[in-house]
Design a protein around this motif. Structure first.
Motif, PDB file in Angstrom:
ATOM      1  N   LEU A   1       0.830  -1.194   0.000  1.00  0.00           N
ATOM      2  CA  LEU A   1       0.000   0.000   0.000  1.00  0.00           C
ATOM      3  C   LEU A   1       0.873   1.254   0.000  1.00  0.00           C
ATOM      4  O   LEU A   1       2.022   1.224   0.435  1.00  0.00           O
ATOM      5  CB  LEU A   1      -0.883   0.040   1.248  1.00  0.00           C
ATOM      6  CG  LEU A   1      -1.999  -0.993   1.396  1.00  0.00           C
ATOM      7  CD1 LEU A   1      -2.562  -0.926   2.817  1.00  0.00           C
ATOM      8  CD2 LEU A   1      -3.102  -0.775   0.371  1.00  0.00           C
ATOM      9  N   ARG A   2       0.291   2.357  -0.449  1.00  0.00           N
ATOM     10  CA  ARG A   2       0.922   3.648  -0.214  1.00  0.00           C
ATOM     11  C   ARG A   2       0.890   3.936   1.292  1.00  0.00           C
ATOM     12  O   ARG A   2       0.134   3.296   2.030  1.00  0.00           O
ATOM     13  CB  ARG A   2       0.176   4.739  -0.984  1.00  0.00           C
ATOM     14  CG  ARG A   2       0.367   4.680  -2.487  1.00  0.00           C
ATOM     15  CD  ARG A   2      -0.517   5.672  -3.211  1.00  0.00           C
ATOM     16  NE  ARG A   2      -1.914   5.243  -3.253  1.00  0.00           N
ATOM     17  CZ  ARG A   2      -2.892   5.946  -3.809  1.00  0.00           C
ATOM     18  NH1 ARG A   2      -2.632   7.125  -4.360  1.00  0.00           N
ATOM     19  NH2 ARG A   2      -4.126   5.480  -3.824  1.00  0.00           N
TER      20      ARG A   2
ATOM     21  N   ASP B   1      -1.608   4.344  -7.750  1.00  0.00           N
ATOM     22  CA  ASP B   1      -1.624   5.797  -7.756  1.00  0.00           C
ATOM     23  C   ASP B   1      -1.974   6.267  -9.169  1.00  0.00           C
ATOM     24  O   ASP B   1      -2.216   5.455 -10.063  1.00  0.00           O
ATOM     25  CB  ASP B   1      -0.301   6.379  -7.263  1.00  0.00           C
ATOM     26  CG  ASP B   1       0.908   5.925  -8.088  1.00  0.00           C
ATOM     27  OD1 ASP B   1       0.710   5.412  -9.219  1.00  0.00           O
ATOM     28  OD2 ASP B   1       2.047   6.089  -7.610  1.00  0.00           O
ATOM     29  N   TYR B   2      -1.998   7.583  -9.385  1.00  0.00           N
ATOM     30  CA  TYR B   2      -2.486   8.070 -10.679  1.00  0.00           C
ATOM     31  C   TYR B   2      -1.642   7.603 -11.873  1.00  0.00           C
ATOM     32  O   TYR B   2      -2.201   7.167 -12.888  1.00  0.00           O
ATOM     33  CB  TYR B   2      -2.589   9.602 -10.678  1.00  0.00           C
ATOM     34  CG  TYR B   2      -3.109  10.114 -11.995  1.00  0.00           C
ATOM     35  CD1 TYR B   2      -4.459  10.004 -12.323  1.00  0.00           C
ATOM     36  CD2 TYR B   2      -2.241  10.668 -12.936  1.00  0.00           C
ATOM     37  CE1 TYR B   2      -4.935  10.437 -13.547  1.00  0.00           C
ATOM     38  CE2 TYR B   2      -2.707  11.110 -14.170  1.00  0.00           C
ATOM     39  CZ  TYR B   2      -4.056  10.985 -14.465  1.00  0.00           C
ATOM     40  OH  TYR B   2      -4.519  11.407 -15.688  1.00  0.00           O
ATOM     41  N   PRO B   3      -0.296   7.669 -11.805  1.00  0.00           N
ATOM     42  CA  PRO B   3       0.474   7.196 -12.960  1.00  0.00           C
ATOM     43  C   PRO B   3       0.175   5.739 -13.317  1.00  0.00           C
ATOM     44  O   PRO B   3       0.133   5.385 -14.502  1.00  0.00           O
ATOM     45  CB  PRO B   3       1.936   7.381 -12.515  1.00  0.00           C
ATOM     46  CG  PRO B   3       1.873   8.494 -11.524  1.00  0.00           C
ATOM     47  CD  PRO B   3       0.579   8.284 -10.783  1.00  0.00           C
TER      48      PRO B   3
ATOM     49  N   PHE C   1      -4.274   8.252   1.347  1.00  0.00           N
ATOM     50  CA  PHE C   1      -3.652   7.124   0.655  1.00  0.00           C
ATOM     51  C   PHE C   1      -2.518   7.741  -0.168  1.00  0.00           C
ATOM     52  O   PHE C   1      -2.738   8.211  -1.284  1.00  0.00           O
ATOM     53  CB  PHE C   1      -4.639   6.430  -0.290  1.00  0.00           C
ATOM     54  CG  PHE C   1      -5.599   5.470   0.340  1.00  0.00           C
ATOM     55  CD1 PHE C   1      -6.082   5.656   1.625  1.00  0.00           C
ATOM     56  CD2 PHE C   1      -6.053   4.364  -0.361  1.00  0.00           C
ATOM     57  CE1 PHE C   1      -6.983   4.769   2.198  1.00  0.00           C
ATOM     58  CE2 PHE C   1      -6.951   3.471   0.193  1.00  0.00           C
ATOM     59  CZ  PHE C   1      -7.420   3.663   1.471  1.00  0.00           C
ATOM     60  N   GLY C   2      -1.314   7.802   0.387  1.00  0.00           N
ATOM     61  CA  GLY C   2      -0.257   8.519  -0.293  1.00  0.00           C
ATOM     62  C   GLY C   2      -0.637   9.978  -0.437  1.00  0.00           C
ATOM     63  O   GLY C   2      -0.991  10.651   0.528  1.00  0.00           O
ATOM     64  N   ASP C   3      -0.604  10.487  -1.695  1.00  0.00           N
ATOM     65  CA  ASP C   3      -0.935  11.885  -1.949  1.00  0.00           C
ATOM     66  C   ASP C   3      -2.421  12.112  -2.174  1.00  0.00           C
ATOM     67  O   ASP C   3      -2.833  13.259  -2.404  1.00  0.00           O
ATOM     68  CB  ASP C   3      -0.151  12.402  -3.161  1.00  0.00           C
ATOM     69  CG  ASP C   3       1.325  12.607  -2.847  1.00  0.00           C
ATOM     70  OD1 ASP C   3       1.653  12.846  -1.676  1.00  0.00           O
ATOM     71  OD2 ASP C   3       2.142  12.522  -3.781  1.00  0.00           O
ATOM     72  N   THR C   4      -3.229  11.069  -2.132  1.00  0.00           N
ATOM     73  CA  THR C   4      -4.682  11.237  -2.184  1.00  0.00           C
ATOM     74  C   THR C   4      -5.188  11.522  -0.780  1.00  0.00           C
ATOM     75  O   THR C   4      -4.934  10.748   0.148  1.00  0.00           O
ATOM     76  CB  THR C   4      -5.357   9.974  -2.756  1.00  0.00           C
ATOM     77  OG1 THR C   4      -5.068   9.891  -4.160  1.00  0.00           O
ATOM     78  CG2 THR C   4      -6.860  10.017  -2.569  1.00  0.00           C
TER      79      THR C   4
END
Length: 236
Positions: free
Chosen positions: A11-12, A174-176, A32-35
């Motif tokens: 996980l992030r 993540d987004y990428p 969640f990370g940068d979210t």
């Protein structure tokens, strides 16, 4: 190798900051990370008209992405939720209702509001995971106030994305990764290993039963870790 260097089943970094606001009956900032998503729960001592005199309560949700949550400004949906927003709102609501005994809740409604402050993939899964904690805090408030005596929550709820990226099953995109995934799926689970909902799509190609099983295994691992983070946030 994943773009951020994580292991395929990792996980992030996850954080759940409770009591982020003081004006609702339950609130958390979940990352969640940068979210980052602000989830609040507000109790109304009433129910929708179609549920009056049934002795049952209701849980409903709203979701939005704030204008500055993405590099390209997102316009406010002033004329009502658009298709994607409406779909996610319905997903959050039914995911949480799956573990609520509406009779034990009584004729009162809990509104769950999930506002995306920053988006980097997985906003709906972060919203569901955070909304459960906000809901549990609102239920705790009702019990502490003596409004209800029986806990209406039968299990925890958490959600995580899984996908196939560069032909490898990975956890928590993540987004990428999400934007380039060959297969993209979201899993909503209840504690105890039970599934609530699966959303899965072959974005660039079909996928096999073995690959699907790998995604489920990743989702179980990921949500088990999210359940632990929820319990920590709730002091359990």
């Amino acid at each position: 190798m994943r773009p951020d260097g994580r292991a395929n089943d990792e996980l992030r970094p996850i954080t759940i900051e409770r009591d982020f606001t003081t004006t609702s009956h339950g609130s958390v900032l979940v990352s969640f990370g940068d979210t980052k998503v602000l989830c609040t729960a507000t109790v109304e001592l009433d129910v929708p008209r179609w549920m009056k005199n049934t002795g049952k309560g209701w849980v409903t949700s709203e979701y939005s992405m704030l204008p500055g949550s993405s590099p390209d400004r997102i316009g406010r949906e002033r004329k009502g939720p658009k298709g994607r927003t409406h779909e996610i709102e319905r997903l959050i609501g039914r995911s949480l209702r799956a573990v609520v005994d509406m009779k034990a809740l009584g004729e009162r409604q809990i509104h769950l509001d999930c506002d995306v402050l920053q988006a980097d993939g997985g906003t709906r899964t972060a919203a569901i995971t955070g909304a459960y904690v906000a809901l549990a805090l609102a239920v705790r408030y009702l019990k502490d106030e003596g409004v209800i005596t029986t806990d209406p929550l039968s299990a925890q709820v958490a959600a995580v994305s899984c996908g196939i990226f560069n032909d490898v099953p990975v956890l928590d995109l993540d987004y990428p990764e999400d934007s380039a995934a060959q297969v993209d799926a979201n899993f909503v689970m209840a504690s105890g290993g039970k599934l609530i909902e699966i959303q899965g799509t072959g974005e660039q190609r079909a996928f096999s039963r073995d690959e699907f099983n790998s995604l489920i295994d990743l989702a179980i691992k990921g949500t088990d870790e999210l359940f632990a983070a929820q319990r920590k946030a709730l002091g359990l």
